[in-house]
Structure formats: C-alpha cells, structure tokens
Write a protein that holds these residues in place. Structure first.
Motif, mmCIF file in Angstrom:
data_model
loop_
_atom_site.group_PDB
_atom_site.id
_atom_site.type_symbol
_atom_site.label_atom_id
_atom_site.label_comp_id
_atom_site.label_asym_id
_atom_site.label_seq_id
_atom_site.Cartn_x
_atom_site.Cartn_y
_atom_site.Cartn_z
ATOM 1 N N SER A 1 0.831 -1.213 0.000
ATOM 2 C CA SER A 1 0.000 0.000 0.000
ATOM 3 C C SER A 1 0.862 1.259 0.000
ATOM 4 O O SER A 1 0.534 2.244 -0.654
ATOM 5 C CB SER A 1 -0.949 0.000 1.198
ATOM 6 O OG SER A 1 -0.216 -0.083 2.413
ATOM 7 N N ASP A 2 1.988 1.234 0.712
ATOM 8 C CA ASP A 2 2.893 2.387 0.721
ATOM 9 C C ASP A 2 3.538 2.575 -0.653
ATOM 10 O O ASP A 2 3.677 3.699 -1.131
ATOM 11 C CB ASP A 2 3.985 2.213 1.777
ATOM 12 C CG ASP A 2 3.460 2.294 3.201
ATOM 13 O OD1 ASP A 2 2.282 2.683 3.386
ATOM 14 O OD2 ASP A 2 4.223 1.959 4.122
ATOM 15 N N GLY A 3 3.942 1.481 -1.270
ATOM 16 C CA GLY A 3 4.556 1.562 -2.592
ATOM 17 C C GLY A 3 3.609 2.149 -3.625
ATOM 18 O O GLY A 3 3.988 3.007 -4.421
ATOM 19 N N LEU A 4 2.353 1.688 -3.616
ATOM 20 C CA LEU A 4 1.365 2.227 -4.564
ATOM 21 C C LEU A 4 1.094 3.696 -4.289
ATOM 22 O O LEU A 4 0.971 4.499 -5.216
ATOM 23 C CB LEU A 4 0.069 1.424 -4.484
ATOM 24 C CG LEU A 4 0.094 0.080 -5.190
ATOM 25 C CD1 LEU A 4 -1.203 -0.683 -4.941
ATOM 26 C CD2 LEU A 4 0.326 0.250 -6.681
ATOM 27 N N ALA A 5 1.017 4.074 -3.009
ATOM 28 C CA ALA A 5 0.786 5.479 -2.657
ATOM 29 C C ALA A 5 1.945 6.350 -3.145
ATOM 30 O O ALA A 5 1.723 7.443 -3.679
ATOM 31 C CB ALA A 5 0.598 5.628 -1.154
ATOM 32 N N LEU A 6 3.171 5.879 -2.977
ATOM 33 C CA LEU A 6 4.324 6.639 -3.466
ATOM 34 C C LEU A 6 4.268 6.810 -4.980
ATOM 35 O O LEU A 6 4.521 7.892 -5.505
ATOM 36 C CB LEU A 6 5.625 5.956 -3.063
ATOM 37 C CG LEU A 6 6.023 6.083 -1.600
ATOM 38 C CD1 LEU A 6 7.189 5.144 -1.284
ATOM 39 C CD2 LEU A 6 6.384 7.518 -1.256
ATOM 40 N N LEU A 7 3.930 5.737 -5.689
ATOM 41 C CA LEU A 7 3.831 5.810 -7.148
ATOM 42 C C LEU A 7 2.762 6.813 -7.577
ATOM 43 O O LEU A 7 2.989 7.649 -8.449
ATOM 44 C CB LEU A 7 3.514 4.442 -7.737
ATOM 45 C CG LEU A 7 4.660 3.465 -7.851
ATOM 46 C CD1 LEU A 7 4.136 2.078 -8.213
ATOM 47 C CD2 LEU A 7 5.666 3.930 -8.889
ATOM 48 N N GLU A 8 1.599 6.724 -6.960
ATOM 49 C CA GLU A 8 0.479 7.568 -7.361
ATOM 50 C C GLU A 8 0.656 9.021 -6.937
ATOM 51 O O GLU A 8 0.328 9.933 -7.691
ATOM 52 C CB GLU A 8 -0.821 7.008 -6.792
ATOM 53 C CG GLU A 8 -1.222 5.684 -7.416
ATOM 54 C CD GLU A 8 -2.410 5.032 -6.726
ATOM 55 O OE1 GLU A 8 -2.899 5.567 -5.707
ATOM 56 O OE2 GLU A 8 -2.828 3.961 -7.197
ATOM 57 N N ASP A 9 1.172 9.253 -5.730
ATOM 58 C CA ASP A 9 1.211 10.613 -5.180
ATOM 59 C C ASP A 9 2.504 11.361 -5.455
ATOM 60 O O ASP A 9 2.535 12.588 -5.410
ATOM 61 C CB ASP A 9 1.002 10.571 -3.659
ATOM 62 C CG ASP A 9 -0.350 10.021 -3.275
ATOM 63 O OD1 ASP A 9 -1.271 9.994 -4.143
ATOM 64 O OD2 ASP A 9 -0.512 9.582 -2.118
ATOM 65 N N HIS A 10 3.600 10.654 -5.739
ATOM 66 C CA HIS A 10 4.884 11.325 -5.852
ATOM 67 C C HIS A 10 5.592 11.083 -7.188
ATOM 68 O O HIS A 10 6.720 11.526 -7.376
ATOM 69 C CB HIS A 10 5.802 10.918 -4.694
ATOM 70 C CG HIS A 10 5.211 11.278 -3.376
ATOM 71 N ND1 HIS A 10 5.162 12.572 -2.894
ATOM 72 C CD2 HIS A 10 4.596 10.514 -2.435
ATOM 73 C CE1 HIS A 10 4.574 12.583 -1.718
ATOM 74 N NE2 HIS A 10 4.207 11.363 -1.423
ATOM 75 N N CYS A 11 4.944 10.373 -8.076
ATOM 76 C CA CYS A 11 5.518 10.143 -9.410
ATOM 77 C C CYS A 11 4.566 10.661 -10.468
ATOM 78 O O CYS A 11 4.465 10.121 -11.558
ATOM 79 C CB CYS A 11 5.819 8.654 -9.615
ATOM 80 S SG CYS A 11 7.044 8.013 -8.467
ATOM 81 N N ASP A 12 3.817 11.686 -10.147
ATOM 82 C CA ASP A 12 2.855 12.326 -11.056
ATOM 83 C C ASP A 12 1.815 11.348 -11.601
ATOM 84 O O ASP A 12 1.252 11.580 -12.663
ATOM 85 C CB ASP A 12 3.585 12.985 -12.235
ATOM 86 C CG ASP A 12 4.522 14.089 -11.773
ATOM 87 O OD1 ASP A 12 4.200 14.751 -10.760
ATOM 88 O OD2 ASP A 12 5.576 14.260 -12.395
ATOM 89 N N GLY A 13 1.589 10.239 -10.905
ATOM 90 C CA GLY A 13 0.625 9.252 -11.365
ATOM 91 C C GLY A 13 1.032 8.555 -12.643
ATOM 92 O O GLY A 13 0.251 7.839 -13.234
ATOM 93 N N LYS A 14 2.257 8.810 -13.109
ATOM 94 C CA LYS A 14 2.761 8.204 -14.351
ATOM 95 C C LYS A 14 3.697 7.082 -13.995
ATOM 96 O O LYS A 14 4.782 7.315 -13.466
ATOM 97 C CB LYS A 14 3.497 9.249 -15.183
ATOM 98 C CG LYS A 14 2.643 10.418 -15.573
ATOM 99 C CD LYS A 14 3.479 11.471 -16.243
ATOM 100 C CE LYS A 14 2.653 12.726 -16.451
ATOM 101 N NZ LYS A 14 3.467 13.845 -16.905
ATOM 102 N N PHE A 15 3.272 5.871 -14.232
ATOM 103 C CA PHE A 15 4.141 4.723 -13.982
ATOM 104 C C PHE A 15 3.784 3.602 -14.893
ATOM 105 O O PHE A 15 2.792 3.646 -15.580
ATOM 106 C CB PHE A 15 4.113 4.294 -12.516
ATOM 107 C CG PHE A 15 2.741 4.072 -11.944
ATOM 108 C CD1 PHE A 15 2.106 2.855 -12.096
ATOM 109 C CD2 PHE A 15 2.089 5.072 -11.260
ATOM 110 C CE1 PHE A 15 0.854 2.644 -11.560
ATOM 111 C CE2 PHE A 15 0.834 4.860 -10.720
ATOM 112 C CZ PHE A 15 0.216 3.649 -10.879
#
Length: 101
Positions: A87-101
């Motif tokens: 859950s932390d990994g997904l939150a980091l991807l969504e919130d701190h990588c501009d939602g682009k992954f």
C-alpha cells in the motif's frame, strides 16, 4: 570491524555496501518472446534524482521496493533495496511520481 550502538539497534562500522552492475542488451529479433516462460508487470517511478544518484519505487507481484542508487563508478554503483508494504509503494507511485508509472 567494530560494532557500535545508536538508539538500540546494532550496526557494523566499516561494513561494505552492496554493489549493483547494470548491463543492457539490444536484441536484433523478437524470437526471445516465444521462449518467455511468464509475463511480469512492473510499475516503477523515480522519487528523486540528483548528481547521478537516484531513489526509485517499484511495484511488482503485489510487492513494493524502494531502491537507493549511488553514482556509477566504472560499471558498478552502490545500491540498496528495501521491501515496503504494498500500500505504501502504490501510494508513493500515485502521489509522488505524477501518477505516471
């Protein structure tokens, strides 16, 4: 090597950090696809990049990891990787990588 103590957990002074070696290959044909045994979907994003150092979060097979990489020295670089709650990994991807992954 000597052992020290800071706030309870022990650490080793003079311990050697893991080294990463990245190798990339350009394939001239698509024949390898027929030999693949499984498909793995990976999502990753860059959290920080400065002076050839980077921090990356990666999500794969319901597991998240944080990677910290130092600058390259020849073909190697210092590298550490920590498993993180999914859950932390997904939150980091969504919130701190501009939602682009």
């Amino acid at each position: 090597m000597t052992k020290g103590e800071i706030g309870g957990p022990h650490f080793e002074i003079g311990a050697v950090m893991a080294k990463g070696i990245e190798r990339k290959f350009l394939l001239s044909a698509e024949t390898w696809r027929g030999l693949a045994m499984q498909k793995v979907e990976i999502h990753d994003g860059l959290l920080a990049f400065r002076d050839r150092r980077k921090i990356r979060v990666r999500f794969c097979d319901d597991k998240a990891t944080l990677s910290v990489k130092g600058p390259k020295k020849g073909v190697t670089r210092d590298e550490i990787e920590y498993e993180s709650p999914a859950s932390d990994g997904l939150a980091l991807l969504e919130d701190h990588c501009d939602g682009k992954f």
